[in-house]
Design a protein around this motif. Structure first.
Motif, short mmCIF file in Angstrom:
data_model
loop_
_atom_site.label_atom_id
_atom_site.label_comp_id
_atom_site.label_asym_id
_atom_site.label_seq_id
_atom_site.Cartn_x
_atom_site.Cartn_y
_atom_site.Cartn_z
N MET A 105 0.48 -1.43 0.14
CA MET A 105 -0.01 -0.08 -0.39
C MET A 105 0.58 0.80 -0.19
N GLY A 106 1.65 0.79 0.56
CA GLY A 106 2.68 2.39 0.86
C GLY A 106 3.68 2.20 -0.29
N LEU A 107 3.79 1.31 -1.29
CA LEU A 107 4.07 1.28 -2.57
C LEU A 107 3.44 2.47 -3.87
N ALA A 108 2.14 2.36 -3.66
CA ALA A 108 1.19 2.52 -4.17
C ALA A 108 1.00 3.66 -4.32
N ALA A 109 0.61 4.46 -3.06
CA ALA A 109 0.83 5.55 -2.17
C ALA A 109 1.19 6.72 -3.00
N SER A 110 2.88 6.10 -2.82
CA SER A 110 4.36 6.81 -3.35
C SER A 110 4.00 7.32 -4.51
N ARG A 123 -0.72 -0.88 -10.64
CA ARG A 123 -0.44 -2.22 -10.50
C ARG A 123 0.45 -2.77 -8.75
N ALA A 124 0.60 -1.41 -8.45
CA ALA A 124 0.77 -1.94 -6.73
C ALA A 124 -0.67 -1.79 -6.01
N TYR A 125 -1.33 -1.47 -6.41
CA TYR A 125 -2.92 -1.28 -5.55
C TYR A 125 -3.59 -3.30 -5.93
N GLY A 126 -3.44 -3.55 -7.21
CA GLY A 126 -3.67 -4.71 -7.23
C GLY A 126 -3.00 -5.99 -7.14
N ARG A 127 -1.91 -5.91 -6.23
CA ARG A 127 -1.29 -6.76 -5.49
C ARG A 127 -1.28 -6.27 -4.29
N ALA A 128 -1.51 -5.07 -4.01
CA ALA A 128 -1.88 -5.09 -2.23
C ALA A 128 -3.25 -5.49 -1.96
N PHE A 129 -3.87 -5.41 -3.23
CA PHE A 129 -5.42 -6.18 -2.12
C PHE A 129 -4.99 -8.02 -3.04
N TYR A 139 -7.89 0.24 2.18
CA TYR A 139 -7.83 -0.14 1.02
C TYR A 139 -8.65 0.56 -0.39
N TYR A 140 -9.40 0.85 -0.17
CA TYR A 140 -10.60 1.67 -0.68
C TYR A 140 -10.65 3.14 -0.77
N ASN A 141 -10.20 3.58 0.79
CA ASN A 141 -9.60 4.73 0.94
C ASN A 141 -8.94 4.72 -0.51
N ASN A 142 -7.51 4.25 -0.26
CA ASN A 142 -6.55 4.85 -1.02
C ASN A 142 -6.45 4.59 -3.06
N VAL A 143 -7.47 3.35 -2.94
CA VAL A 143 -7.86 3.24 -4.37
C VAL A 143 -8.31 4.09 -4.57
N ASN A 179 -15.14 4.32 -4.44
CA ASN A 179 -14.14 3.56 -3.65
C ASN A 179 -14.70 3.95 -2.55
N PHE A 180 -14.32 5.44 -2.21
CA PHE A 180 -14.93 6.30 -0.64
C PHE A 180 -16.41 5.19 0.10
N LEU A 181 -17.46 4.58 -1.46
CA LEU A 181 -18.06 4.22 -0.68
C LEU A 181 -18.80 3.43 -0.21
N LYS A 182 -18.24 2.50 -1.03
CA LYS A 182 -18.05 0.95 -1.09
C LYS A 182 -18.06 0.33 0.65
N PRO A 183 -16.41 0.84 1.91
CA PRO A 183 -16.80 0.26 3.04
C PRO A 183 -18.05 0.86 3.73
N MET A 184 -18.43 1.32 3.56
CA MET A 184 -19.87 2.16 3.47
C MET A 184 -21.16 1.02 3.51
N SER A 185 -20.99 0.74 2.31
CA SER A 185 -22.43 0.15 2.39
C SER A 185 -21.79 -1.70 2.89
N TRP A 186 -21.67 -1.77 4.51
CA TRP A 186 -21.15 -2.57 4.05
C TRP A 186 -21.63 -2.78 5.65
N ARG A 187 -21.87 -2.04 6.47
CA ARG A 187 -22.62 -1.78 7.67
C ARG A 187 -23.61 -0.19 7.17
N PRO A 188 -24.40 -0.21 6.49
CA PRO A 188 -25.53 1.01 6.23
C PRO A 188 -26.03 1.76 7.51
#
Length: 70
Positions: free
Chosen positions: A1-6, A18-24, A33-37, A53-62
């Motif tokens: 995740m750090g490499l992708a953010a850099s 590519r780095a986000y794909g590997r991080a997943f 993860y979704y915040n960083n993506v 991407n920002f809203l994906k995790p919110m759907s898990w706990r509505p």
């Protein structure tokens, strides 16, 4: 995740993707993860993709809303 953010910071989105794909594969679907993506989509001007991407995790706990005053 750090490499992708850099890579995002220096606008090397090809390497960041590519780095986000590997991080997943390592961290799977987490809110962090979704915040960083979502962040590089903001930098690219793809606001709808960033928002999705920002809203994906919110759907898990509505029932939990961070802006709620409960």
């Amino acid at each position: 995740m750090g490499l992708a953010a850099s890579c995002d910071r220096i606008h090397r989105f090809d390497l960041a993707d590519r780095a986000y794909g590997r991080a997943f594969k390592l961290v799977r679907a987490t809110p962090e993860y979704y915040n960083n993506v979502g962040y590089p989509y903001l930098l690219r001007g793809k606001l709808q993709d960033a928002r999705a991407n920002f809203l994906k995790p919110m759907s898990w706990r509505p029932t939990i809303r961070p802006w709620s005053t409960i």
